[in-house]
Design a protein around this motif. Structure first.
Motif, PDB file in Angstrom:
ATOM      1  N   ALA A  44      50.980  62.860  37.759  1.00 50.08           N
ATOM      2  CA  ALA A  44      52.090  62.485  38.631  1.00 50.08           C
ATOM      3  C   ALA A  44      53.192  63.547  38.627  1.00 50.08           C
ATOM      4  O   ALA A  44      54.312  63.268  39.062  1.00 50.08           O
ATOM      5  N   ASN A  45      52.852  64.751  38.122  1.00 45.25           N
ATOM      6  CA  ASN A  45      53.832  65.845  38.028  1.00 45.25           C
ATOM      7  C   ASN A  45      55.056  65.446  37.211  1.00 45.25           C
ATOM      8  O   ASN A  45      56.189  65.834  37.503  1.00 45.25           O
ATOM      9  N   ARG A  46      54.816  64.666  36.167  1.00 40.93           N
ATOM     10  CA  ARG A  46      55.882  64.240  35.266  1.00 40.93           C
ATOM     11  C   ARG A  46      55.759  64.978  33.939  1.00 40.93           C
ATOM     12  O   ARG A  46      54.661  65.415  33.561  1.00 40.93           O
ATOM     13  N   PRO A  47      56.858  65.134  33.204  1.00 37.66           N
ATOM     14  CA  PRO A  47      56.802  65.852  31.927  1.00 37.66           C
ATOM     15  C   PRO A  47      56.035  65.081  30.859  1.00 37.66           C
ATOM     16  O   PRO A  47      55.907  63.852  30.938  1.00 37.66           O
ATOM     17  N   THR A  48      55.546  65.804  29.884  1.00 34.44           N
ATOM     18  CA  THR A  48      54.822  65.196  28.768  1.00 34.44           C
ATOM     19  C   THR A  48      55.758  64.322  27.945  1.00 34.44           C
ATOM     20  O   THR A  48      56.920  64.673  27.704  1.00 34.44           O
ATOM     21  N   ALA A  49      55.264  63.167  27.526  1.00 35.33           N
ATOM     22  CA  ALA A  49      56.058  62.232  26.726  1.00 35.33           C
ATOM     23  C   ALA A  49      55.548  62.215  25.290  1.00 35.33           C
ATOM     24  O   ALA A  49      54.371  62.522  25.028  1.00 35.33           O
ATOM     25  N   PHE A  50      56.431  61.835  24.362  1.00 37.06           N
ATOM     26  CA  PHE A  50      56.067  61.829  22.950  1.00 37.06           C
ATOM     27  C   PHE A  50      56.483  60.508  22.312  1.00 37.06           C
ATOM     28  O   PHE A  50      57.507  59.915  22.679  1.00 37.06           O
ATOM     29  N   GLY A  51      55.672  60.064  21.360  1.00 34.54           N
ATOM     30  CA  GLY A  51      55.982  58.806  20.692  1.00 34.54           C
ATOM     31  C   GLY A  51      55.360  58.702  19.329  1.00 34.54           C
ATOM     32  O   GLY A  51      54.882  59.691  18.760  1.00 34.54           O
ATOM     33  N   LYS A  52      55.328  57.470  18.826  1.00 36.08           N
ATOM     34  CA  LYS A  52      54.834  57.246  17.474  1.00 36.08           C
ATOM     35  C   LYS A  52      54.303  55.829  17.334  1.00 36.08           C
ATOM     36  O   LYS A  52      54.855  54.876  17.893  1.00 36.08           O
ATOM     37  N   VAL A  53      53.225  55.694  16.561  1.00 37.09           N
ATOM     38  CA  VAL A  53      52.696  54.375  16.223  1.00 37.09           C
ATOM     39  C   VAL A  53      53.570  53.819  15.108  1.00 37.09           C
ATOM     40  O   VAL A  53      53.809  54.495  14.106  1.00 37.09           O
ATOM     41  N   THR A  54      54.092  52.611  15.274  1.00 43.46           N
ATOM     42  CA  THR A  54      54.994  52.036  14.289  1.00 43.46           C
ATOM     43  C   THR A  54      54.359  50.932  13.446  1.00 43.46           C
ATOM     44  O   THR A  54      54.918  50.532  12.428  1.00 43.46           O
ATOM     45  N   SER A  55      53.228  50.437  13.857  1.00 43.63           N
ATOM     46  CA  SER A  55      52.482  49.457  13.058  1.00 43.63           C
ATOM     47  C   SER A  55      51.060  49.421  13.585  1.00 43.63           C
ATOM     48  O   SER A  55      50.701  50.190  14.476  1.00 43.63           O
ATOM     49  N   ALA A  56      50.267  48.510  13.061  1.00 44.43           N
ATOM     50  CA  ALA A  56      48.874  48.413  13.494  1.00 44.43           C
ATOM     51  C   ALA A  56      48.748  47.978  14.948  1.00 44.43           C
ATOM     52  O   ALA A  56      47.718  48.204  15.581  1.00 44.43           O
ATOM     53  N   THR A  57      49.804  47.381  15.501  1.00 44.77           N
ATOM     54  CA  THR A  57      49.720  46.872  16.873  1.00 44.77           C
ATOM     55  C   THR A  57      50.902  47.285  17.752  1.00 44.77           C
ATOM     56  O   THR A  57      51.001  46.821  18.890  1.00 44.77           O
ATOM     57  N   THR A  58      51.808  48.128  17.256  1.00 40.65           N
ATOM     58  CA  THR A  58      52.978  48.505  18.052  1.00 40.65           C
ATOM     59  C   THR A  58      53.199  50.008  18.034  1.00 40.65           C
ATOM     60  O   THR A  58      52.761  50.711  17.118  1.00 40.65           O
ATOM     61  N   PHE A  59      53.910  50.484  19.048  1.00 38.63           N
ATOM     62  CA  PHE A  59      54.223  51.904  19.158  1.00 38.63           C
ATOM     63  C   PHE A  59      55.415  52.066  20.098  1.00 38.63           C
ATOM     64  O   PHE A  59      55.865  51.108  20.729  1.00 38.63           O
ATOM     65  N   PHE A  60      55.929  53.282  20.176  1.00 44.03           N
ATOM     66  CA  PHE A  60      56.962  53.575  21.172  1.00 44.03           C
ATOM     67  C   PHE A  60      56.703  54.965  21.733  1.00 44.03           C
ATOM     68  O   PHE A  60      56.111  55.822  21.078  1.00 44.03           O
ATOM     69  N   VAL A  61      57.128  55.178  22.964  1.00 46.42           N
ATOM     70  CA  VAL A  61      56.992  56.483  23.621  1.00 46.42           C
ATOM     71  C   VAL A  61      58.289  56.774  24.372  1.00 46.42           C
ATOM     72  O   VAL A  61      58.825  55.895  25.056  1.00 46.42           O
ATOM     73  N   THR A  62      58.779  58.013  24.243  1.00 46.04           N
ATOM     74  CA  THR A  62      59.969  58.428  24.976  1.00 46.04           C
ATOM     75  C   THR A  62      59.549  59.336  26.126  1.00 46.04           C
ATOM     76  O   THR A  62      58.996  60.420  25.901  1.00 46.04           O
ATOM     77  N   PHE A  63      59.795  58.871  27.346  1.00 50.49           N
ATOM     78  CA  PHE A  63      59.491  59.642  28.541  1.00 50.49           C
ATOM     79  C   PHE A  63      60.759  60.405  28.944  1.00 50.49           C
ATOM     80  O   PHE A  63      61.793  59.777  29.195  1.00 50.49           O
ATOM     81  N   PRO A  64      60.715  61.733  28.993  1.00 45.19           N
ATOM     82  CA  PRO A  64      61.916  62.522  29.298  1.00 45.19           C
ATOM     83  C   PRO A  64      62.601  62.128  30.596  1.00 45.19           C
ATOM     84  O   PRO A  64      63.819  62.254  30.723  1.00 45.19           O
ATOM     85  N   ASP A  65      61.826  61.635  31.562  1.00 48.23           N
ATOM     86  CA  ASP A  65      62.401  61.294  32.862  1.00 48.23           C
ATOM     87  C   ASP A  65      62.609  59.799  33.072  1.00 48.23           C
ATOM     88  O   ASP A  65      63.011  59.363  34.152  1.00 48.23           O
ATOM     89  N   ALA A  66      62.316  58.998  32.041  1.00 47.39           N
ATOM     90  CA  ALA A  66      62.433  57.548  32.233  1.00 47.39           C
ATOM     91  C   ALA A  66      63.033  56.813  31.043  1.00 47.39           C
ATOM     92  O   ALA A  66      63.499  55.683  31.183  1.00 47.39           O
ATOM     93  N   GLY A  67      63.029  57.409  29.880  1.00 45.11           N
ATOM     94  CA  GLY A  67      63.586  56.746  28.708  1.00 45.11           C
ATOM     95  C   GLY A  67      62.520  56.303  27.725  1.00 45.11           C
ATOM     96  O   GLY A  67      61.337  56.634  27.844  1.00 45.11           O
TER      97      GLY A  67
END
Length: 267
Positions: free
Chosen positions: A136-159
């Motif tokens: 979608a011509n969007r920047p690469t996002a980065f995140g982390k797994v925080t538990s066996a069933t949860t995670f978070f990702v930070t999208f530079p253009d969306a939060g």
């Protein structure tokens, strides 16, 4: 700080290599010199110098300082290890320790076949996430797994968004309400690329890396979808409805709305 340690060493040592001859170094220090207390480490160093001098020339001051640094680094490593274990235990007791998810999130994902993001999970501990949004011509996002069933990702253009891993690791439910499903990229039980018919009209199907497209003969796209596994595809049609298609190795697609498509060349 280091100069203070050196000064302490100078005050604790019993004699200096600059003032002692080789014979004095060969005089074995009494066992009683290995006492506990603030100077115990320096007594250990003196004994080390004695053991060395038995078969080698007396150690120079710079060599003694080098050995001292080794001892200090070893002590620091022990302290850090102990503190680390303590912190780890505290986190575990609090119930917030990071636990690797049972199924890796690495692979291709989609919403209903239109979006084509991919995820790489790795790094030390296997809890880092990299999300490729180039489709979608969007920047690469980065995140982390925080538990066996949860995670978070930070999208530079969306939060930043959190996510929950469900469906045995094949479904990601995001905090903004969207859902991603894992795309099967392996070989299907039958190659679905090509022309298909329901006996009335013709459709053309393409499968590219697990992403399925259905078009009319004139190229108009009428459906987007993805492969769920080696024998199942899911397609959302522009005319309405999302259906599962079961792929028959004999060249048939049996849809969940009770219609069947076949390869004209085979049937």
């Amino acid at each position: 700080m280091f100069s203070a340690i050196v000064d302490r060493y100078s005050r604790c040592r019993s004699f200096s290599p600059a003032q002692a001859g080789r014979e004095r170094w060969r005089s074995r220090p009494p066992r009683s010199s290995a006492v506990s207390g603030p100077c115990s480490r320096w007594n250990t160093l003196e004994r080390l110098r004695y053991e060395w001098s038995t078969d080698h020339p007396p150690l120079e001051e710079r060599q003694i300082m080098k050995l001292l640094r080794v001892l200090l680094v070893g002590a620091l490593a022990t302290v850090l290890t102990t503190v680390g274990v303590g912190l780890g235990a505290g986190v575990a007791e609090a119930g917030t320790a990071v636990a690797p998810n049972a199924t890796s999130l690495t692979g291709n994902w989609t919403d209903n076949g239109s979006a084509m993001p991919s995820i790489i999970q790795g790094g030390v501990g296997g809890d880092n996430l990299v999300v490729n949004m180039s489709f979608a011509n969007r920047p690469t996002a980065f995140g982390k797994v925080t538990s066996a069933t949860t995670f978070f990702v930070t999208f530079p253009d969306a939060g930043r968004f959190t996510g929950t891993i469900v469906g045995g690791g094949d479904v990601l439910q995001w905090s903004n309400g969207s859902v991603w499903r894992r795309v099967f990229t392996g070989q299907l039980v039958h190659d679905i690329n090509g022309s298909w018919t329901d006996g009335i009209s013709f459709r053309r199907v393409t499968n590219t890396g697990g992403y399925v497209r259905v078009t009319l003969d004139n190229g108009t796209q009428v459906g987007v979808g993805f492969a769920r596994n080696a024998s199942t595809i899911e397609v959302s049609f522009t005319a309405g409805g999302t259906f599962l298609g079961t792929i028959d190795p004999n060249g048939l697609i049996r849809w969940s709305n009770n219609t069947t498509w076949s390869h004209p060349i085979l049937h």
